[in-house]
Design an enzyme around this catalytic site. Structure first.
Site, PDB file in Angstrom:
ATOM      1  N   THR A   1      32.508  69.268  60.431  1.00 54.74           N
ATOM      2  CA  THR A   1      31.880  69.477  59.132  1.00 54.74           C
ATOM      3  C   THR A   1      31.806  70.972  58.893  1.00 54.74           C
ATOM      4  OG1 THR A   1      30.128  68.703  57.647  1.00 54.74           O
ATOM      5  CG2 THR A   1      29.409  69.515  59.798  1.00 54.74           C
TER       6      THR A   1
ATOM      7  N   CYS B   1      21.484  73.095  56.091  1.00 56.68           N
ATOM      8  CA  CYS B   1      21.722  71.737  56.580  1.00 56.68           C
ATOM      9  C   CYS B   1      21.887  71.760  58.103  1.00 56.68           C
ATOM     10  CB  CYS B   1      22.998  71.155  55.974  1.00 56.68           C
ATOM     11  SG  CYS B   1      22.922  70.979  54.188  1.00 56.68           S
TER      12      CYS B   1
ATOM     13  N   HIS C   1      25.736  65.106  58.561  1.00 54.36           N
ATOM     14  CA  HIS C   1      25.476  66.404  57.909  1.00 54.36           C
ATOM     15  C   HIS C   1      24.213  66.222  57.051  1.00 54.36           C
ATOM     16  CE1 HIS C   1      27.403  70.070  55.707  1.00 54.36           C
ATOM     17  NE2 HIS C   1      26.142  69.987  55.323  1.00 54.36           N
TER      18      HIS C   1
END
Lengths: 166, 212
Positions: free
Chosen positions: A27, A33, A50
């Protein structure tokens, strides 16, 4: 090491997926995040979520996207991994992200969401009794991460703090 | 129904027009700042999924220089001025006459960061002043913060508030560029991203007399 043998499964923001060796899972552009990886090294299977927000009670929508929130994503990921051959008792976790990208003189909690995300993910891992074996969290830099379920290594790339493997 | 998806095409046009006026004012300010002719695209107003937003410009890993602020008052939301980091370098060079630096490096001289921040201040300030005049709404922008990092890590801050109600956001994207860039080889192509908070639309539309 980036993946050289298989394909790379990409996971977007507020999303999750799983991977089997020899493929890897990735990711990119994690800021506040948090990327959570759960893996069973023996079965060479791993999952990545995520996560954007710490708590699904923040949601004012009707249909909650489980991958978006720490308190729902970890559990959902465990379930999907179980369905794909992972043994729950062997699961381990690695996490990265949770940065504070901007320094604001504000009372707004949203600007400190990175730290809150990290705390919420750790609380969830403890609740589900999944050992957290490595982490690269906090700071003020973005991260791209890629996990290899064969080696159990998490590759972390930044724009000006180099790259690392945990 | 998802509150983001329920916006009408007339309302989208109103947002587009407000942004057009805002970005036009910012382009004029930029032109004065650099003493150059500046071109601007018509704003593009779109409803995009978070995944699509992360892939704007050059994708979530693209290194960018950004100025970010939060809008409070009658109308709430987030605003970014974002450009690829090489182009931000070129921008600061033209503004300060300095050349021995890059925003890519870890230890950027304070004066370079200040110049970039001030430029962001002027551009976002003139954008929002024009939007405020047009809509007759009071906007209270925060002091802009500078962020130089991966595009995804930066733009995701604009999605945090919206992510509590939706997996989509309205993105108002206006591209502003130096019209002689091709000739000079010193391209500056910045994007204004305005991410309005859907809860505050009602006030905008009421103020402009748009009710459907």
């Amino acid at each position: 090491m980036m993946n050289e043998d298989g394909i790379v499964i990409k996971v977007g923001i507020a999303d999750m997926n799983i991977v089997h060796a020899p493929n890897t899972i990735r990711t990119s552009g994690l800021g506040s995040c948090v990327g959570v990886i759960l893996y069973d090294l023996g079965q060479q299977v791993a999952g990545l979520a995520h996560i954007m927000l710490p708590d699904s009670t923040l949601s004012r929508g009707k249909n909650v996207n489980a991958a978006k929130f720490a308190d729902t994503a970890v559990e959902a990921l465990v379930k999907v991994l179980q369905e794909n051959g992972a043994r729950t008792t062997y699961l381990k976790a690695k996490i990265a992200g949770g940065a504070q990208m901007f320094q604001f003189a504000t009372q707004n909690d949203m600007m400190k969401i990175g730290e809150r995300n990290s705390i919420a993910v750790k609380r969830e891992l403890a609740r589900l009794q999944i050992p957290l074996v490595a982490e690269d969290i906090g700071g003020s830099n973005g991260r791209t991460i890629e996990f290899n379920p064969k080696t159990g290594r998490l590759f972390i790339k930044t724009v000006n703090k180099g790259s690392d493997e945990i | 129904m998802d509150p983001i998806q329920s916006i009408s095409s007339l309302q989208m046009d109103v947002l587009k027009e407000a942004s057009n006026i805002g970005a036009g004012n910012a382009a004029t300010a930029l032109s004065k700042l650099l003493n150059k002719k500046i071109e601007m695209n018509v704003p593009v107003v779109r409803i995009l999924s978070f995944a699509e937003i992360m892939e704007l410009i050059g994708g979530s890993e693209q290194m960018v220089a950004s100025v970010f602020l939060q809008i409070e008052g009658d109308f709430t939301g987030y605003m970014f001025y974002i450009l690829p980091v090489d182009e931000a370098d070129s921008f600061v060079r033209q503004l300060t006459g300095m050349s021995n630096f890059s925003l890519k490096n870890e230890n950027v001289p304070e004066i370079v960061l200040s110049a970039f921040q001030e430029m962001g201040n002027i551009l976002t300030g003139s954008y929002l002043a024009a939007v405020s005049d047009f809509t007759q709404l009071q906007l209270k922008p925060s002091v802009p913060a500078v962020g130089i990092d991966m595009f995804g890590a930066i733009i995701s801050y604009g999605l945090l508030e919206i992510s509590q109600i939706s997996d989509f956001a309205i993105v108002i994207d206006t591209e502003v560029s130096d019209s002689n860039a091709a000739r000079d080889g010193d391209l500056i192509k910045g994007h204004f991203f305005l991410l309005p908070d859907p809860d505050s639309f009602t006030k905008v539309f009421e103020s402009l007399g748009v009710y459907e």
